[in-house]
Design an enzyme around this catalytic site. Structure first.
Site, short mmCIF file in Angstrom:
data_model
loop_
_atom_site.label_atom_id
_atom_site.label_comp_id
_atom_site.label_asym_id
_atom_site.label_seq_id
_atom_site.Cartn_x
_atom_site.Cartn_y
_atom_site.Cartn_z
CE LYS A 204 -3.58 2.37 2.60
NZ LYS A 204 -4.48 2.33 3.76
CE LYS A 257 -5.97 1.88 -0.58
NZ LYS A 257 -6.29 2.02 0.80
#
Ligand code: PBG
Ligand code: ZN
Length: 333
Positions: A204, A257
């Site tokens: 992330k 992400k």
């Protein structure tokens, strides 16, 4: 025998395979299916309620009854997976995000309602992170003004256990603390929740693409930023390291992400792990497409299809996307 003259114009013609839709479909390498899509939801701490989110056209925060209705109607379209984000009751935020661990809190209540209405027809993922529940808006616990990794693990694992007990299929930690997958796995197993899985936000990045989400979830940090725990967008080898660590700690699925600016990272993680891999097509990616489409600058359906195909082509098995309902309802695949 003479060597074939590959330079003779017209002998080799890749365009032969592009003549007509049926032939193109026959040789297509990538297929995006409805079963791969996961629809995110923002859940209000109330029974009823529909609050449109201005920076995310088409997406609303929903009270629990409205959530159940939305998920039921999505299920009729064929969408079977949801990812839940909650807002605290009475906007109760404190230093440790204690309402995130309340068994009567927003997300546990929503999970029980969905289970009651739809049983095991749907897969329920829940986001596990403190930032919507802490007064300072950081994803972990602060000690002397900085997010303390190890002090954050207990509260995060406890939140995961509360979601598991309420009936979540998979918990999805998004805090980026080191060692949290192991901490959550151990806590779940100790509490008799060994069947509940972990989809780790393993990779992330500290991304500006989360802007609209933070409006939606009221989860902006009140001071500083998240670069002390989320990944530096300049790094890709580190993504493989993060993915391997989370796999070793017991993650059942991995996630990268955001998605579109990180297709190279999706590809690398795909090569490094055999775990199911999700791409998170985040809020800013959604809002950018919606804004351009509203102005008539882009063809929304065609753009969304192309974007989702790119994520699957890069190696994603699943896509978390706010476009999911439109994609299915409007036949964009
Ligand atoms: C919470 C969380 C965020 C997102 C998912 N979980 C925001 C953040 O880390 O600041 C972003 C999702 C999106 O932008 O759609 N940690
Ligand atoms: Zn967070």
């Amino acid at each position: 025998m003479r060597e074939p003259d590959v330079t003779r114009p017209g002998r080799v013609r890749p365009r032969r395979l592009r003549r007509g839709a049926a032939l193109r479909d026959l040789v297509a390498e990538t297929h995006v299916r409805t079963s791969q899509l996961i629809m995110p939801h923002f859940v209000l701490p109330s029974t009823a309620g529909v609050e449109p989110i201005p920076s995310m056209p088409g997406i609303s925060r929903l009270g629990v009854d409205d959530l159940v209705r939305a998920v039921e109607s999505d299920l009729r379209l064929g969408l079977r997976s949801v990812l839940l984000f909650g807002m605290p009751r009475d906007r109760a935020k404190d230093a440790t995000g204690s309402s995130a661990r309340d068994p009567e809190g927003t997300v546990p209540t929503a999970i029980r309602a969905l289970r009651g209405a739809l049983g095991s027809d749907i897969v329920v993922f829940t986001d596990v992170c403190l930032c919507a529940y802490t007064a300072h808006g950081h994803c972990g616990i602060l000690v002397n003004g900085v997010v303390d990794n190890d002090r954050s693990l207990g509260p995060i694992a406890e939140m995961a256990v509360v979601h598991a007990r309420a009936g979540a299929d998979m918990v999805a930690p998004s805090d980026m603390m080191d060692g949290r997958v192991a901490a959550i796995r151990d806590a779940l197993d100790r509490q008799g929740q060994s069947d509940v899985g972990i989809m780790s936000y393993a990779v992330k990045y500290a991304s500006a693409y989360y802007g609209p989400f933070r409006d939606a979830a009221h989860s902006s940090p009140q001071h500083g930023d998240r670069r002390g725990y989320q990944m530096d967008p300049r790094n890709a080898a580190e993504a493989v390291r993060e993915a391997r660590l989370d796999e070793a700690e017991g993650a059942d699925m991995l996630m990268v992400k955001p998605a579109l600016a990180y297709l190279d990272v999706i590809h690398r993680v795909r090569e490094a792990s055999t775990l199911p891999l999700a791409a998170y097509n985040v809020s800013g990616e959604y809002s950018a497409v919606k804004a351009a489409a509203e102005r008539g600058w882009l063809d929304e359906g065609a753009i969304v299809r192309e974007n989702l195909q790119a994520m699957v082509r890069a190696g994603a098995d699943m896509i978390i996307t706010y476009h999911a309902r439109d994609v299915v309802a409007k036949g964009w695949l």
